[in-house]
Scaffold this motif. Sequence first.
Motif, PDB file in Angstrom:
ATOM      1  N   SER A   1       0.779  -1.337   0.162  1.00 32.42           N
ATOM      2  CA  SER A   1      -0.107  -0.046   0.080  1.00 32.42           C
ATOM      3  C   SER A   1       0.985   1.020   0.019  1.00 32.42           C
ATOM      4  O   SER A   1       2.043   1.378   0.475  1.00 32.42           O
ATOM      5  N   LYS A   2       0.317   2.228  -0.265  1.00 32.75           N
ATOM      6  CA  LYS A   2       1.215   3.676  -0.693  1.00 32.75           C
ATOM      7  C   LYS A   2       1.500   3.961   0.909  1.00 32.75           C
ATOM      8  O   LYS A   2       2.754   4.423   1.028  1.00 32.75           O
ATOM      9  N   SER A   3       0.563   3.993   1.895  1.00 32.85           N
ATOM     10  CA  SER A   3       0.856   4.334   3.387  1.00 32.85           C
ATOM     11  C   SER A   3       2.276   3.501   3.665  1.00 32.85           C
ATOM     12  O   SER A   3       3.281   4.115   4.501  1.00 32.85           O
TER      13      SER A   3
END
Length: 89
Positions: A16-18
């Motif tokens: 995920s981007k996070s």
Amino acid sequence: MDNMIVRNSSASTRVSKSVKDKAIKNLAKRGITLSEFLRFAVGKAADDDIELLNFLDTPEALQGKSEVENGNIEKIGSLDDLDKWMDNL
């Protein structure tokens, strides 16, 4: 030219981007990039020089294991309750 390292292969993964952003931030605190870290990790794996994190040996897991073995547990529901809860996820 004899000391040049040839990098002619790549590996990829999806996160995920996070997670990626957090990893970049935390690695930057240590002065390395995400790419450098991944090259290092893959190199360690290639040399069979890795130590995997065993979540079953954490203090929390060992405490939980001890509690179960000693009968020091609290029942909070049935397997049917768990099934119903999972069906609603």
